[in-house]
Design an enzyme around this catalytic site. Structure first.
Site, PDB file in Angstrom:
ATOM      1  N   GLU A   1      14.780  -1.107 -19.656  1.00 64.80           N
ATOM      2  CA  GLU A   1      14.614  -2.535 -19.942  1.00 64.80           C
ATOM      3  C   GLU A   1      14.106  -2.662 -21.371  1.00 64.80           C
ATOM      4  O   GLU A   1      13.265  -1.880 -21.793  1.00 64.80           O
ATOM      5  CB  GLU A   1      13.544  -3.159 -19.036  1.00 64.80           C
TER       6      GLU A   1
ATOM      7  N   TRP B   1       5.232 -13.316 -21.089  1.00 63.52           N
ATOM      8  CA  TRP B   1       3.935 -12.990 -20.513  1.00 63.52           C
ATOM      9  C   TRP B   1       2.841 -12.744 -21.538  1.00 63.52           C
ATOM     10  O   TRP B   1       1.807 -12.180 -21.228  1.00 63.52           O
ATOM     11  CB  TRP B   1       4.058 -11.793 -19.568  1.00 63.52           C
TER      12      TRP B   1
ATOM     13  N   CYS C   1       0.868  -1.179   0.000  1.00 64.31           N
ATOM     14  CA  CYS C   1       0.000   0.000   0.000  1.00 64.31           C
ATOM     15  C   CYS C   1       0.902   1.225   0.000  1.00 64.31           C
ATOM     16  O   CYS C   1       1.663   1.440   0.945  1.00 64.31           O
ATOM     17  CB  CYS C   1      -0.901  -0.007   1.231  1.00 64.31           C
TER      18      CYS C   1
ATOM     19  N   ASN D   1      10.156  -0.052  -8.983  1.00 61.98           N
ATOM     20  CA  ASN D   1      10.122  -0.633 -10.312  1.00 61.98           C
ATOM     21  C   ASN D   1       8.701  -0.569 -10.850  1.00 61.98           C
ATOM     22  O   ASN D   1       7.786  -1.154 -10.262  1.00 61.98           O
ATOM     23  CB  ASN D   1      10.578  -2.098 -10.250  1.00 61.98           C
ATOM     24  N   GLU D   2       8.508   0.161 -11.926  1.00 62.64           N
ATOM     25  CA  GLU D   2       7.213   0.228 -12.608  1.00 62.64           C
ATOM     26  C   GLU D   2       6.043   0.415 -11.640  1.00 62.64           C
ATOM     27  O   GLU D   2       5.193  -0.481 -11.490  1.00 62.64           O
ATOM     28  CB  GLU D   2       6.991  -1.020 -13.469  1.00 62.64           C
TER      29      GLU D   2
ATOM     30  N   CYS E   1      -7.536   0.164   0.519  1.00 60.17           N
ATOM     31  CA  CYS E   1      -7.650  -0.126   1.950  1.00 60.17           C
ATOM     32  C   CYS E   1      -8.307   1.055   2.673  1.00 60.17           C
ATOM     33  O   CYS E   1      -8.377   2.160   2.131  1.00 60.17           O
ATOM     34  CB  CYS E   1      -6.282  -0.463   2.529  1.00 60.17           C
TER      35      CYS E   1
HETATM   36  C1  GLA Z   1       8.930  -5.655 -16.385  1.00 57.55           C
HETATM   37  C2  GLA Z   1       9.752  -5.660 -15.114  1.00 57.55           C
HETATM   38  C3  GLA Z   1      10.905  -6.622 -15.158  1.00 57.55           C
HETATM   39  C4  GLA Z   1      10.508  -7.913 -15.838  1.00 57.55           C
HETATM   40  C5  GLA Z   1      10.040  -7.604 -17.226  1.00 57.55           C
HETATM   41  C6  GLA Z   1       9.716  -8.847 -18.031  1.00 57.55           C
HETATM   42  O1  GLA Z   1       9.225  -4.632 -17.230  1.00 57.55           O
HETATM   43  O2  GLA Z   1      10.221  -4.392 -14.753  1.00 57.55           O
HETATM   44  O3  GLA Z   1      11.324  -6.872 -13.845  1.00 57.55           O
HETATM   45  O4  GLA Z   1       9.504  -8.516 -15.108  1.00 57.55           O
HETATM   46  O5  GLA Z   1       8.890  -6.817 -17.146  1.00 57.55           O
HETATM   47  O6  GLA Z   1       9.231  -8.556 -19.304  1.00 57.55           O
HETATM   48 ZN    ZN Z   2      -3.853   1.362   0.961  1.00 52.53          ZN
END
Ligand code: GLA
Ligand code: ZN
Length: 658
Positions: free
Chosen positions: A292, A300, A108, A142-143, A150
């Site tokens: 990346e 995926w 959160c 990260n992203e 909540c």
């Molecule tokens: C994202 C994440 C990475 C990895 C890639 C795989 O961009 O930041 O850690 O999981 O996807 O495609």
């Molecule tokens: Zn929350």
């Protein structure tokens, strides 16, 4: 300097293996590695016990081999001891279910305890690593992507609304809450919207994560700043067109914007990825990092096909041509376990190079060769395309036509330019506009008075502005303006929208006065009513629903020293091409070079006048381009004479004009 890099997870491997990995990285010509961003459980195996020496040793061995490091803070992956001991740090979904441990971003973002725990690990990292030689920058988290429902987030959201509106009477008025008896008499009554809800509430709930993530990010930035060396940058790896928050706001606190680009299934559409690179370059209006990207395939998608031979190399150069300063592959090698075992990598399960290695090593050589000459260069554009997250959110929930996608519509105005090798900047609707020959405001639905004033000023002082469907319909609270579209811009546009129509069938659009704009409208059509005789109608609707028949579809209007186009039709490809033929001619926009279809020409320029041209053959067959001047090709070192010049399938040429 141009960096080639990868994401490396030394925590997955015995330390005896590291020298071999680093040797292979060097062999591939990698100059930078990102590490640490998911390693919280290794760095803090139990609460308050920190183990960071291994990470310092990894940075050190890289540095000894001439490879720089970017360190990721690990807040996207809290350890199990943390989420178990403090379950209140877990994010909760709309149905009240807490996230499960074992994936990512399950925290959160508004949890004070999570802030505290993150602050502690980031402080330790900054203290231990902040002054190590070899660290060039830091990535926060990260992203970012999760939204939490909540009870604490609900309280925070209510407090956020209180700050924005001051009192409930104002909020009730702005949101028209008398409608369906939504009137709020206590801030605590305001819900986190689930599904379809009041448009005012919906827009605010989309603004809220921007503030939450910005605060979380800032907390980490401030800690890092106290400890790390001056020259180290701080960034975050965004996800291109992801729309969960306002990327301009989050980028404002960063030194540099970065993003993660994956093709996924299929192959590269250079007009599309070019737009995403340009979007990221627009976050800070300067060059960016590709933090990346895809080494062959992802894991995926429904079909995780490999990119063709040569495509990965081409993609890297394409990113550079659009302003990337670094291209980093995710990832170096798969851990034996973990959710992403099948994702593309550079090194195989056997620890040896995979077939793609040679292509990346080629890039390593390429980058070393031309890195220097690109230093200080950036793509430059005379066109601005305005991107507004709030307008996007406003439309996304009330598309009115299933196929009306804000981003697709924006790209509909990007692609005809890119196809002609006319560079564009994609920037915030609040960015400075002076100096642009052309400004396009696709579906800029939210139009407060300040925004309108800025656009008006741009036009009156000589600019050329294109307004498109759905422009200028709502205020910043997502309420309908008490005026017809484009609201406060109707005067400079010379028209107003008498009515808008979601189309269940295409409508013919026919040129007038030999404007050339002929095609079809689909998805959306607006019936334009000129307000003065000075309005030039460039296209009218053909026989359609009876209402549109014969009405104005595209108009042009001079205002002050400038001009406004209002394009009321969501044109098909043919119509859009014709519209751009006119716009390009009117504004005198010149292509970087004239090339055959599928062959892109781009350019980076430096303030000292250096110009570097990129020719990128995005097709798999040879293409010929006519060089208007003799040039030196930097990758081969060859001299090219003026005239025909052939590029093999996926071929790349980097030229300096002689
Ligand atoms: C994202 C994440 C990475 C990895 C890639 C795989 O961009 O930041 O850690 O999981 O996807 O495609
Ligand atoms: Zn929350």
């Amino acid at each position: 300097m141009l960096h080639l890099g990868t994401a490396w997870y030394p925590e997955h491997w015995p330390e005896e293996r590291w020298p071999e990995d680093v040797r292979l990285m060097k062999e591939a010509g990698l100059t930078v590695v990102r590490l640490g961003e998911f390693a919280w459980s290794t760095m803090e195996p139990e609460e308050g016990r920190y183990e960071l020496d291994w990470l310092a040793r990894a940075v050190e061995i890289l540095w000894e081999n001439g490879i720089l490091s970017v360190i990721g803070t690990p807040s996207a992956a809290p350890p199990a001891w943390l989420t178990t001991k403090y379950p209140e740090t877990l994010a909760v979904d709309e149905y009240g279910r807490p996230a499960q441990h074992g994936n990512r971003c399950h925290y959160c973002v508004n949890s004070p305890l999570y802030h505290e725990k993150t602050a502690a690990i980031v402080t330790k990292m900054a203290e231990r690593l902040g002054r190590l030689p070899g660290i060039i920058g830091w990535q926060i988290d990260n992203e970012f992507n999760r939204v939490c429902y909540c009870p604490r987030c609900r309280d925070e959201f209510q407090a956020f609304l209180r700050r924005r509106y001051g009192d409930l009477e104002t909020l009730n008025r702005r949101w028209s809450t008398a409608y369906w008896s939504q009137t709020y008499t206590d801030w605590r009554q305001i819900p986190l919207p689930i599904g379809y809800h009041n448009p005012g509430l919906m827009l605010e709930f989309q603004r809220f994560p921007t503030e939450s993530y910005r605060r979380f990010q800032k907390m980490q930035i401030e800690i890092l700043r106290r400890h790390i060396g001056k020259g180290q940058f701080i960034t975050h790896n965004f996800m291109g067109w992801f729309g969960g928050f306002d990327h301009y706001a989050l980028s404002a606190d960063l030194d540099l914007a970065a993003w993660d680009f994956y093709v996924g299934t299929g192959h590269h559409d250079y007009l599309d990825s070019g737009a995403a690179h340009d979007l990221t370059r627009g976050f800070k209006r300067k060059n960016f990092w590709l933090m990346e990207t895809q080494p062959g395939c992802v894991n995926w998608k429904a079909v995780n096909n490999h990119l063709y031979r040569g495509e990965v190399r081409l993609l890297a150069w394409h990113a550079v041509a659009h302003g990337a300063e670094a291209v980093c592959y995710w990832q170096w090698r798969s851990a034996p376990g973990g959710q992403e075992q099948y994702h593309g990598t550079i090194i195989g399960a056997d620890g040896l190079p995979r077939p793609l290695f040679s292509e990346i090593a080629q890039l390593g050589k390429d980058f070393a060769r031309v890195g220097e000459i690109l230093t200080g260069t950036e793509p430059q554009a005379e066109v601005a395309i305005l991107n507004c997250y709030e307008s996007r959110w406003s439309i996304e929930w009330q598309r009115h036509h299933r196929d009306f996608d804000y981003v697709m519509h924006l790209k509909h105005y990007y692609r005809p330019l890119a196809r002609r090798n006319i560079p564009a900047n994609i920037v915030s609707a609040e960015a400075p506009l002076a100096g642009y020959r052309l400004v396009i405001a696709p579906a800029l639905i939210l139009m407060d008075s300040q925004r309108a004033a800025r656009l008006k000023e741009y036009v009156l002082s000589g600019g050329c502005l294109v307004l498109t469907v759905r422009c200028g319909m709502k205020d910043e609270w997502n309420a309908l303006l008490p005026a017809l579209q484009p609201g406060p811009l109707a005067e400079v546009a010379g028209v107003e929208v008498e009515e808008y129509y979601a189309l269940d069938e295409p409508v013919p659009v026919e040129e007038t006065d030999e404007s050339g704009i002929t095609g079809q409208a689909r998805i959306w059509a607006e019936l334009l009513r000129p307000r003065t005789n000075g309005v030039k109608v460039l296209a009218r609707y053909g026989p359609a629903n009876g209402w549109l028949d014969g009405g104005a579809a595209v108009v042009e209007h001079e205002a002050g020293a400038g001009k406004v186009y209002y394009c009321g039709a969501y044109l098909d490809e043919a119509g859009q091409e014709a519209l751009f033929a006119r716009l390009v001619e009117e504004t005198g926009l010149a292509p970087v070079l004239v090339t055959p279809p599928g062959l892109e020409a781009a350019r980076r320029l430096a303030p000292d006048g250096r110009e570097v041209y990129f020719l990128l053959n995005h097709t798999r067959t040879p293409q010929t381009v006519t060089l208007p001047w003799p040039a030196e090709e930097l990758l081969s070192g060859e001299r090219k004479t003026k005239g025909d010049f052939s590029l093999e399938g996926y071929g790349i040429a980097i030229l300096i004009r002689e």
